[in-house]
Design a protein around this motif. Structure first.
Motif, mmCIF file in Angstrom:
data_model
loop_
_atom_site.group_PDB
_atom_site.id
_atom_site.type_symbol
_atom_site.label_atom_id
_atom_site.label_comp_id
_atom_site.label_asym_id
_atom_site.label_seq_id
_atom_site.Cartn_x
_atom_site.Cartn_y
_atom_site.Cartn_z
ATOM 1 N N ALA A 169 4.777 1.945 -5.345
ATOM 2 C CA ALA A 169 5.545 3.586 -4.940
ATOM 3 C C ALA A 169 5.175 4.677 -6.526
ATOM 4 O O ALA A 169 5.015 5.726 -5.742
ATOM 5 N N HIS A 170 4.986 3.800 -7.725
ATOM 6 C CA HIS A 170 5.004 4.758 -8.250
ATOM 7 C C HIS A 170 3.701 5.783 -8.498
ATOM 8 O O HIS A 170 3.323 6.521 -8.751
ATOM 9 N N HIS A 171 2.630 3.935 -8.327
ATOM 10 C CA HIS A 171 1.531 5.119 -8.019
ATOM 11 C C HIS A 171 0.765 6.503 -7.196
ATOM 12 O O HIS A 171 -0.267 6.973 -7.965
ATOM 13 N N PRO A 173 1.709 9.807 -0.541
ATOM 14 C CA PRO A 173 3.156 8.211 -1.389
ATOM 15 C C PRO A 173 3.626 7.580 -0.746
ATOM 16 O O PRO A 173 4.112 7.800 0.438
ATOM 17 N N ILE A 174 3.266 6.603 -0.670
ATOM 18 C CA ILE A 174 4.480 5.227 -0.177
ATOM 19 C C ILE A 174 5.935 5.098 -0.833
ATOM 20 O O ILE A 174 5.417 4.739 -1.839
ATOM 21 N N LEU A 188 15.091 5.799 -11.042
ATOM 22 C CA LEU A 188 15.011 6.552 -10.292
ATOM 23 C C LEU A 188 14.520 6.180 -8.742
ATOM 24 O O LEU A 188 14.253 5.586 -8.507
ATOM 25 N N ASP A 189 15.765 7.576 -7.725
ATOM 26 C CA ASP A 189 15.303 7.247 -6.033
ATOM 27 C C ASP A 189 14.028 6.691 -5.648
ATOM 28 O O ASP A 189 13.869 5.814 -5.237
ATOM 29 N N TYR A 190 12.991 6.985 -6.173
ATOM 30 C CA TYR A 190 11.874 6.815 -5.079
ATOM 31 C C TYR A 190 11.321 5.065 -5.474
ATOM 32 O O TYR A 190 10.348 4.645 -5.861
#
Lengths: 423, 423
Positions: free
Chosen positions: A337-339, A216-217, A288-290
């Motif tokens: 980030a989500h992807h 994950p990025i 959300l934080d991410y």
């Protein structure tokens, strides 16, 4: 200010000076073939394109490496190098192409008239993903089905997206054939087969992916994975979509064609036009934080004017709408980030669509579906023609422009397609 | 009977004779790397793989051309050649690898133990599409949301499909990392972020595309565009899916990984196992003309037994289900014709998933979502363990077998993955 953005910079390529899209401050990347020649990477400057591979030997270090990576038929190798070499290439080209360049004579043989060249897709697209980040579009489209609750409960938490079809992404200028397909006509009991009767465009911003990932990025690193931007038309067959899209999403309604503008405008060129992500309306949940990064919120959005033009066989071009990329509810970093947060691997040359960009008001609606309220209320063109959806022979063009006091405005070129009758 | 199907055929590769998956009558294609060697195309025979490029010079004409096209790191060039060269290669290999082959000595140096080799994806996948043709799965999944009308009105008219993620299709044996993601837990007001709590598999059949198209493929020609078949696990994060999938379909819930079996079982090898498409139940609509072909209805379906096995850290493998590919509501030709009818371009090496294959009865449900009624009723394993969804350390394997009186049974090898804890 980075020296490459100095508005006083002028190029020895005269057409670049004051060019609405490609002044020396832009330097967008693309793939072209000169008459009778092979495909290769180039940079647009005014109405010319410079062959990057041919001039690589005039550069040094990272810039030379970047130009060599752009010498093939696709820019994937350049995208894979990431921001460092891309920035070095920009800095070097800014000097080489300047009015006072000592190397103008060496460059001239490698400058081609864009109008005489064939422009191609800039990269081999591994996977194409279409987001849905235009909140006014999502609201307008949702209203047609759910007048009381147009936005679904997940919209303000999830950067909603779906996978699209990479094989039918075509470069601007490719005609779009009206698709045949299954659709259920009003008043009919079952579906019938025939030409799409509700052909539409969607005005989107395209995001080119640079270096890929195997984990994950984090959102704070997401910008490093973006190689550039373009304009994208997510052509849509509304009647086919309405019949097929439950429960798994649009399929044939979208995969007959997606058009993109040929030039990759880099994050470096767009740096002066970055803005803070517009504040969420009071009451909207904090992501959300991410999906949350202070630097991204402070400067991760872009303020570009995006415009839709329609040329019919009787007249035009007429402007159908103008909106701003600042209307996107999610930043590009949030999309990256989500992807990747669940482990999905991005690769250099992957393409994202932003989702249709609509302004809050009617003059900025980014699709006919919205402008005509689902085909209920036709748009009247200045020459008296009306449109509910696209007709054969219509040409849809998107343009975008970045402008800010103290900076040279830059543009994206064109994303254009003409509708051909169903075959 | 085609001579290559003669059940009496035996190979000089002793392990092939009576092999459950790869007797001489199968000859599936794949990509392997011998220890310390590069990736290359091969054909499985018993517990060996034959290097196709290395033996191409022993062949002639179309067969030689096919073997040469299989000599690189991916089989896309072979898939692009279509049925003629693929059939010629099969006929030639059937003779070369026979017990009475005059060329056994020349072949032996190019036969490798499969167990010692690394198996890779057989092709570079341009685009991956997942269909939804398992009608019992669609019904079971639909019941969880719409008990009174589980199948949507389009289901029996449209071969429903959506675009999946090509970059995360992995070969059997690749571990699957439990994805992190957004999900809304029961009783909570908003979403939270964390490891998937409802990780599932989906038992699907995979379809490899051969020659591509630039115009719609009529259903009567669709079979010519299929290069072969495999097993496919559409790993699914049910909690992430439930929260994200409206209105545009599943995204992160599926794109963290899709697993496939490494061997491409050809349409030629499966010819004896073709059956008529099971008659639609009385009252079901006849498909529209572009989806209807008498020859396809008469022999376009396949009757293969597909089986799901679960090995836990405490025991197994235990069979979770067994079903037949004849349960698919749409034929493979119908999928190809539908996919291309609006102008979508397929390319050699594209991959389709069939959709989850479930039998009408519980012992044939192809996902835990169905077996446990959405997690409500755990499955009890023979060793006393229970499962609602997958746990870390669980290994899911799919197998398939084609059998028919008078023919040698053939198999697909394995599609296997072990669940790793979230990172």
């Amino acid at each position: 200010m980075d020296a490459t953005h100095d508005p006083k910079l002028r190029s020895f390529v005269e057409s670049a000076n004051g060019h609405p899209d490609f002044p020396l401050q832009n330097l967008p990347l693309g793939v072209f073939a000169p008459p009778g020649g092979r495909k290769r990477g180039g940079v647009a400057i005014g109405d010319k394109v410079l062959d990057l591979g041919a001039i690589a030997a005039l550069l040094q270090g990272e810039a030379e490496r970047a130009a060599e990576a752009a010498s093939g038929e696709v820019l994937n190798p350049l995208f894979a190098l990431g921001a460092g070499p891309r920035r070095a290439l920009r800095a070097a080209l800014s000097r080489l192409l300047a009015a006072d360049s000592a190397q103008a004579a060496e460059l001239r043989p490698h400058l081609y008239d864009i109008a005489a060249c064939t422009l191609h897709l800039p990269a081999r697209i591994g996977d194409y993903t279409d987001f849905y980040a235009g909140i006014h579009h999502a609201t307008n489209a949702g209203k047609l089905f759910r007048p009381d609750s147009p936005l679904l409960p997940n919209y303000k938490h999830v950067p909603v997206a779906y996978h699209g079809r990479a094989s039918t992404v075509r470069v601007s200028g490719s005609a779009v054939r009206r698709p045949m397909g299954q659709r259920k006509l009003p008043g009919e009991e079952g579906p019938s087969f025939g030409p799409c009767l509700r052909l539409d465009y969607e005005m989107e911003f395209g995001i080119w992916i640079g270096p890929g990932n195997d984990a994950p990025i984090p959102i704070g690193r997401a910008a490093e994975h973006i190689a550039g931007f373009c304009l994208l038309n997510d052509w849509s067959a509304r009647d086919i979509q309405a019949w097929e899209a439950q429960p798994l999403g649009p399929f044939l309604a979208k995969n007959f064609q997606t058009s993109i503008s040929p030039w990759v405008v880099t994050p470096e060129a767009l740096a002066p036009f970055r803005i803070a992500q517009p504040a969420r309306p009071a009451g909207d949940p904090k992501p959300l934080d991410y999906l949350w990064d202070a630097a991204d919120q402070a400067g991760g959005a872009l303020d570009l004017a995006v415009e839709v033009l329609l040329q019919t066989q009787q007249g035009g071009p007429f402007r159908l709408s103008i909106a701003s990329t600042s209307q996107l509810y999610w930043t590009f970093a949030q999309m990256v980030a989500h992807h990747t947060v669940g482990g999905c691997a991005l690769a250099p040359g992957d393409l994202f669509g932003s989702g249709t960009i609509s302004a809050p008001s009617e003059d900025g609606y980014g699709a006919l579906l919205e402008l005509t309220y689902g085909g209920q209320k036709p748009v009247r063109l200045p020459n008296g023609e009306e449109r509910r959806f696209l007709e054969d022979g219509d040409t849809v063009s998107f343009r975008a422009r970045a402008a800010r006091d103290g900076y040279a405005p830059i543009g994206f070129g064109e994303c254009r397609g003409t509708v051909l009758p169903a075959a």
